[in-house]
Design a protein around this motif. Structure first.
Motif, PDB file in Angstrom:
ATOM      1  N   PHE A  49       0.755  -1.250  -0.036  1.00 30.62           N
ATOM      2  CA  PHE A  49      -0.133   0.478  -0.337  1.00 30.62           C
ATOM      3  C   PHE A  49       1.085   1.164  -0.058  1.00 30.62           C
ATOM      4  CE2 PHE A  49      -2.989  -3.302   2.219  1.00 30.62           C
ATOM      5  CZ  PHE A  49      -3.668  -2.801   1.154  1.00 30.62           C
ATOM      6  N   VAL A  50       0.677   2.101  -0.746  1.00 32.13           N
ATOM      7  CA  VAL A  50       1.334   3.306  -0.621  1.00 32.13           C
ATOM      8  C   VAL A  50      -0.030   4.514  -0.250  1.00 32.13           C
ATOM      9  CG1 VAL A  50       2.215   4.801  -2.571  1.00 32.13           C
ATOM     10  CG2 VAL A  50       2.043   2.874  -2.976  1.00 32.13           C
ATOM     11  N   CYS A  51       0.672   5.397   0.616  1.00 29.80           N
ATOM     12  CA  CYS A  51      -0.307   6.663   1.013  1.00 29.80           C
ATOM     13  C   CYS A  51       1.444   7.921   0.810  1.00 29.80           C
ATOM     14  CB  CYS A  51       0.145   6.444   2.804  1.00 29.80           C
ATOM     15  SG  CYS A  51      -0.484   8.198   3.392  1.00 29.80           S
ATOM     16  N   GLU A  52      -0.068   8.739   0.317  1.00 30.03           N
ATOM     17  CA  GLU A  52       0.761  10.454   0.121  1.00 30.03           C
ATOM     18  C   GLU A  52      -0.073  11.788   0.510  1.00 30.03           C
ATOM     19  OE1 GLU A  52       2.106  11.263  -4.761  1.00 30.03           O
ATOM     20  OE2 GLU A  52       0.932   8.727  -5.162  1.00 30.03           O
ATOM     21  N   GLN A  64       4.716  17.832   2.066  1.00 25.76           N
ATOM     22  CA  GLN A  64       4.307  16.357   1.672  1.00 25.76           C
ATOM     23  C   GLN A  64       5.332  15.108   2.532  1.00 25.76           C
ATOM     24  OE1 GLN A  64       5.406  17.580  -2.715  1.00 25.76           O
ATOM     25  NE2 GLN A  64       3.511  17.994  -3.038  1.00 25.76           N
ATOM     26  N   ALA A  65       4.725  13.933   1.759  1.00 27.19           N
ATOM     27  CA  ALA A  65       5.086  12.807   2.716  1.00 27.19           C
ATOM     28  C   ALA A  65       4.739  11.748   1.365  1.00 27.19           C
ATOM     29  CB  ALA A  65       5.291  12.588   4.087  1.00 27.19           C
ATOM     30  N   GLU A  77       0.596   5.683   8.303  1.00 31.22           N
ATOM     31  CA  GLU A  77       1.776   5.700   9.921  1.00 31.22           C
ATOM     32  C   GLU A  77       3.217   5.880   9.830  1.00 31.22           C
ATOM     33  OE1 GLU A  77       0.602   5.946  12.675  1.00 31.22           O
ATOM     34  OE2 GLU A  77      -0.688   5.380  12.195  1.00 31.22           O
ATOM     35  N   ALA A  78       3.763   5.115   8.945  1.00 28.56           N
ATOM     36  CA  ALA A  78       5.051   5.522   8.340  1.00 28.56           C
ATOM     37  C   ALA A  78       4.838   7.219   7.408  1.00 28.56           C
ATOM     38  CB  ALA A  78       5.365   4.385   7.490  1.00 28.56           C
ATOM     39  N   CYS A  79       3.982   7.573   6.527  1.00 25.47           N
ATOM     40  CA  CYS A  79       4.110   8.158   5.843  1.00 25.47           C
ATOM     41  C   CYS A  79       3.375   9.767   6.597  1.00 25.47           C
ATOM     42  CB  CYS A  79       2.901   8.910   5.127  1.00 25.47           C
ATOM     43  SG  CYS A  79       1.821  10.069   4.209  1.00 25.47           S
TER      44      CYS A  79
END
Length: 189
Positions: A49-52, A64-65, A77-79
């Motif tokens: 999964f990718v979170c932007e 931005q992250a 959580e990482a983003c």
């Protein structure tokens, strides 16, 4: 703060939306004054999964992250940790920037073009040296000081930023050099 939480070809449940609003809201409120809106997009890339996340601040700056993980909550959580790290790193600069600037950042409109690559090398000479325009878009050029431009470039994670220099009213460029330093192009016009 307005939130836009969406998924690209995946469903985002109410629980995840509530979690994102709570956690991201806590981080942003802790490190930034008066954020205007946040845009969080979830997508799937192969098995991850990718979170932007993009947060627009009232001063006109943008943070931005982006993060990847095998679970959607872990990706967020990482983003969120990356966003917190960026905002914490620039907390003092963001607050000083806000005090010095009473008005939001001025935005100028500009055209942005995508040019065709020369990968299809041919034996013959091209008829013209003009490149082929593949796409045309509108883009924004912010009116910033050099320090604000460097901060915006680093917050956005961009390798280069074109901006209008407030002190000289000319178009300038800041960029990350291969040696890790920041370069600044200030044309003599």
């Amino acid at each position: 703060m307005r939130y836009k939480i969406s998924g690209k070809q995946i469903d985002i449940g109410e629980a995840l939306q509530t979690h994102v609003k709570t956690e991201l809201g806590t981080v942003v409120a802790k490190y930034a004054e008066r954020p205007t809106d946040a845009n969080v997009v979830f997508s799937k890339s192969a098995h991850e999964f990718v979170c932007e996340a993009t947060v627009h601040l009232s001063t006109g700056l943008t943070a931005q992250a982006k993060a990847h993980a095998t679970e959607i909550y872990a990706a967020f959580e990482a983003c969120n940790e990356k966003m917190e790290k960026q905002l914490r790193r620039y907390k003092r600069r963001l607050k000083d920037h806000h005090r010095d600037r009473s008005e939001p950042v001025e935005i100028l409109g500009a055209s942005s073009y995508i040019l065709a690559s020369d990968e299809a090398e041919t034996e013959s000479e091209p008829e013209t040296l003009q490149p082929i325009i593949v796409a045309e878009m509108e883009t924004d050029i912010q009116s910033l000081s050099v320090g604000e431009a460097v901060m915006q470039m680093e917050l956005a994670g961009a390798p280069v930023l074109v901006f209008r220099n407030e002190s000289k009213n000319g178009v300038n460029v800041v960029y990350r050099r291969e040696d890790g330093n920041i370069g600044w192009i200030d044309p003599n016009v």
